[in-house]
Design a protein around this motif. Structure first.
Motif, PDB file in Angstrom:
ATOM      1  N   GLN A   1      11.773  -3.994  -3.391  1.00 48.49           N
ATOM      2  CA  GLN A   1      11.219  -4.304  -4.711  1.00 48.49           C
ATOM      3  C   GLN A   1       9.759  -3.868  -4.804  1.00 48.49           C
ATOM      4  O   GLN A   1       9.322  -3.318  -5.823  1.00 48.49           O
ATOM      5  CB  GLN A   1      11.315  -5.808  -4.984  1.00 48.49           C
ATOM      6  CG  GLN A   1      12.633  -6.261  -5.602  1.00 48.49           C
ATOM      7  CD  GLN A   1      12.538  -7.696  -6.102  1.00 48.49           C
ATOM      8  OE1 GLN A   1      11.897  -8.541  -5.497  1.00 48.49           O
ATOM      9  NE2 GLN A   1      13.181  -7.964  -7.221  1.00 48.49           N
ATOM     10  N   LEU A   2       8.999  -4.099  -3.734  1.00 49.51           N
ATOM     11  CA  LEU A   2       7.594  -3.705  -3.739  1.00 49.51           C
ATOM     12  C   LEU A   2       7.446  -2.190  -3.767  1.00 49.51           C
ATOM     13  O   LEU A   2       6.560  -1.660  -4.440  1.00 49.51           O
ATOM     14  CB  LEU A   2       6.878  -4.281  -2.519  1.00 49.51           C
ATOM     15  CG  LEU A   2       6.554  -5.773  -2.571  1.00 49.51           C
ATOM     16  CD1 LEU A   2       5.905  -6.223  -1.274  1.00 49.51           C
ATOM     17  CD2 LEU A   2       5.624  -6.075  -3.734  1.00 49.51           C
ATOM     18  N   PHE A   3       8.295  -1.481  -3.032  1.00 52.52           N
ATOM     19  CA  PHE A   3       8.269  -0.012  -3.090  1.00 52.52           C
ATOM     20  C   PHE A   3       8.495   0.466  -4.522  1.00 52.52           C
ATOM     21  O   PHE A   3       7.796   1.355  -5.021  1.00 52.52           O
ATOM     22  CB  PHE A   3       9.335   0.585  -2.173  1.00 52.52           C
ATOM     23  CG  PHE A   3       8.914   0.729  -0.741  1.00 52.52           C
ATOM     24  CD1 PHE A   3       7.775   1.437  -0.396  1.00 52.52           C
ATOM     25  CD2 PHE A   3       9.661   0.171   0.277  1.00 52.52           C
ATOM     26  CE1 PHE A   3       7.376   1.571   0.926  1.00 52.52           C
ATOM     27  CE2 PHE A   3       9.287   0.297   1.612  1.00 52.52           C
ATOM     28  CZ  PHE A   3       8.138   1.002   1.933  1.00 52.52           C
ATOM     29  N   ALA A   4       9.489  -0.129  -5.188  1.00 53.35           N
ATOM     30  CA  ALA A   4       9.792   0.253  -6.567  1.00 53.35           C
ATOM     31  C   ALA A   4       8.606  -0.043  -7.486  1.00 53.35           C
ATOM     32  O   ALA A   4       8.280   0.756  -8.375  1.00 53.35           O
ATOM     33  CB  ALA A   4      11.042  -0.476  -7.048  1.00 53.35           C
ATOM     34  N   ALA A   5       7.946  -1.185  -7.286  1.00 53.13           N
ATOM     35  CA  ALA A   5       6.786  -1.547  -8.109  1.00 53.13           C
ATOM     36  C   ALA A   5       5.625  -0.580  -7.880  1.00 53.13           C
ATOM     37  O   ALA A   5       4.901  -0.227  -8.825  1.00 53.13           O
ATOM     38  CB  ALA A   5       6.349  -2.976  -7.793  1.00 53.13           C
ATOM     39  N   GLU A   6       5.450  -0.122  -6.633  1.00 52.67           N
ATOM     40  CA  GLU A   6       4.372   0.833  -6.352  1.00 52.67           C
ATOM     41  C   GLU A   6       4.638   2.177  -7.018  1.00 52.67           C
ATOM     42  O   GLU A   6       3.724   2.809  -7.558  1.00 52.67           O
ATOM     43  CB  GLU A   6       4.229   1.010  -4.835  1.00 52.67           C
ATOM     44  CG  GLU A   6       3.592  -0.182  -4.139  1.00 52.67           C
ATOM     45  CD  GLU A   6       3.471   0.003  -2.647  1.00 52.67           C
ATOM     46  OE1 GLU A   6       2.485  -0.460  -2.071  1.00 52.67           O
ATOM     47  OE2 GLU A   6       4.378   0.614  -2.046  1.00 52.67           O
ATOM     48  N   ILE A   7       5.881   2.627  -6.994  1.00 55.64           N
ATOM     49  CA  ILE A   7       6.227   3.883  -7.666  1.00 55.64           C
ATOM     50  C   ILE A   7       6.004   3.762  -9.172  1.00 55.64           C
ATOM     51  O   ILE A   7       5.480   4.678  -9.817  1.00 55.64           O
ATOM     52  CB  ILE A   7       7.682   4.275  -7.342  1.00 55.64           C
ATOM     53  CG1 ILE A   7       7.796   4.679  -5.857  1.00 55.64           C
ATOM     54  CG2 ILE A   7       8.160   5.427  -8.237  1.00 55.64           C
ATOM     55  CD1 ILE A   7       9.205   4.955  -5.394  1.00 55.64           C
ATOM     56  N   GLU A   8       6.370   2.613  -9.728  1.00 49.65           N
ATOM     57  CA  GLU A   8       6.147   2.383 -11.160  1.00 49.65           C
ATOM     58  C   GLU A   8       4.647   2.377 -11.483  1.00 49.65           C
ATOM     59  O   GLU A   8       4.229   2.871 -12.533  1.00 49.65           O
ATOM     60  CB  GLU A   8       6.783   1.046 -11.564  1.00 49.65           C
ATOM     61  CG  GLU A   8       6.783   0.791 -13.059  1.00 49.65           C
ATOM     62  CD  GLU A   8       7.566   1.815 -13.849  1.00 49.65           C
ATOM     63  OE1 GLU A   8       7.167   2.101 -14.992  1.00 49.65           O
ATOM     64  OE2 GLU A   8       8.572   2.337 -13.317  1.00 49.65           O
ATOM     65  N   GLN A   9       3.836   1.847 -10.571  1.00 54.67           N
ATOM     66  CA  GLN A   9       2.393   1.845 -10.777  1.00 54.67           C
ATOM     67  C   GLN A   9       1.835   3.266 -10.775  1.00 54.67           C
ATOM     68  O   GLN A   9       0.919   3.583 -11.542  1.00 54.67           O
ATOM     69  CB  GLN A   9       1.710   1.004  -9.684  1.00 54.67           C
ATOM     70  CG  GLN A   9       0.191   0.985  -9.731  1.00 54.67           C
ATOM     71  CD  GLN A   9      -0.369   0.283 -10.962  1.00 54.67           C
ATOM     72  OE1 GLN A   9       0.381  -0.316 -11.736  1.00 54.67           O
ATOM     73  NE2 GLN A   9      -1.664   0.354 -11.152  1.00 54.67           N
TER      74      GLN A   9
END
Length: 354
Positions: free
Chosen positions: A312-320
């Protein structure tokens, strides 16, 4: 993944459509209409989100977002999950639904290839001149804030935060500082395991074997001629527990779990006190090593939860990264570089922890 699923199923789906005398032209028209409807919905959603932009830029960004919507693996798997013998549903209708879904996916893959480059080519994004270290620090700080907001149980937080922090570009690891912290964590573990040995809950052989895993990893972080000799001496001296020490792998795992239960939380709390701002490369390197060893003693359910939160954190970083690009804080080339680096880290994480 979606390419593999499509490649396996597309010939069968096409032959089924031919055998059932389905109108492929009608199905193609329905698929195109559905795809355009999806693009229109996404366009409208993003058009309202960019209210502060100029009209031309607002339309361009909304078109990009609409065309590049992902309609892939989940959509196809939902269509394929429709039972073939469902009462009240004909075989022809099921096949038509699967074929329409497949064509929508193909359109969502092919049309962006044609139009995205033209839309992106119209805009010239200025290079704000931000260096990579500044961007990585921003991504890591945001991920840590999100992690702390979730208020996860300590065992999950202790596993995830070292992986996030070590994404940060840090100064060269100081061997002396690393060994100083390591010796202090060793003392914490020795006190805990000493009590367990006295109470005959673990054997000295298993304690030594459990500690050796950390010794080798610490010495392997920054090899100097001296630490190289120490590293290989420990590798050569490493002896698996004998049957006299441990009756079975099951018993050995129980002993390792007792050691972790007695020492892991104390060690991680000590390391967090040494680095309250999550900046120390030595403290976070040690935390990552200890959390990886602790992970080996957990049950499958707990491990899967850890993986879920990390992905989930990886996905949030990519979205950022996407957000930074849309806000003109980074160039398209730099956003691609960061997304590639994050995807590579995610792939490495999956390969190591799955």
């Amino acid at each position: 993944m979606v390419f593999i699923i499509l490649g396996i199923n597309l010939p069968t789906i096409y032959r089924l459509g031919i055998n059932l005398n389905m109108s492929l032209l009608r199905i193609a028209v329905i698929s195109l209409v559905l795809y355009l409807a999806l693009v229109a919905v996404r366009f409208g959603w993003f058009y309202t989100s960019y209210a502060r932009e100029g009209r031309r830029e607002r339309v361009r960004k909304s078109l990009l977002a609409g065309l590049n919507g992902i309609h892939g693996t989940v959509t196809l798997m939902m269509a394929l999950s429709i039972p073939q013998t469902l009462p009240g549903l004909s075989m022809q209708l099921r096949s038509a639904l699967v074929l329409i879904t497949t064509l929508v996916i193909l359109l969502s893959m092919l049309l962006p290839i044609i139009f995205t480059s033209r839309l992106v080519g119209e805009a010239v994004t200025p290079d704000p001149g931000r260096d990579d270290a500044e961007i990585w620090n921003q991504l890591v700080d945001r991920a840590l804030r999100e992690l702390q907001k979730q208020q996860l149980p300590a065992e999950f937080f202790n596993f995830i935060y070292p992986l996030v922090v070590t994404q940060r570009p840090m100064a060269k690891l100081k061997q002396r500082e690393l060994m100083r912290l390591f010796h202090q964590t060793q003392d914490i573990e020795r006190q805990a395991t000493g009590r367990l040995i006295t109470e005959q809950q673990v054997t000295p052989a298993v304690v030594a074997q459990h500690a050796a895993a950390i010794d080798r990893e610490v010495l392997n972080q920054q090899l100097t001629p001296w630490t190289t000799l120490l590293y290989w001496s420990k590798v050569l001296k490493h002896q698996p527990a004998t049957k006299a020490d441990v009756q079975s792998d099951h018993d050995r795992m129980h002993q390792r779990q007792r050691i972790e239960a007695a020492s892991y939380t104390a060690i991680m709390n000590f390391l967090k006190r040494q680095d309250r701002d999550f900046q120390s490369v030595e403290a976070n390197t040690l935390a990552r090593i200890y959390s990886s060893r602790h992970d080996e003693t957990l049950d499958t359910g707990t491990i899967n939860q850890e993986r879920f939160y990390m992905l989930q954190l990886f996905a949030a970083e990519i979205e950022q990264v996407h957000h930074l690009y849309w806000q003109h804080e980074i160039t398209l080339a730099k956003s691609r570089q960061f997304i590639y680096d994050l995807s590579l880290q995610q792939t490495t994480f999956i390969g190591h922890h799955f």
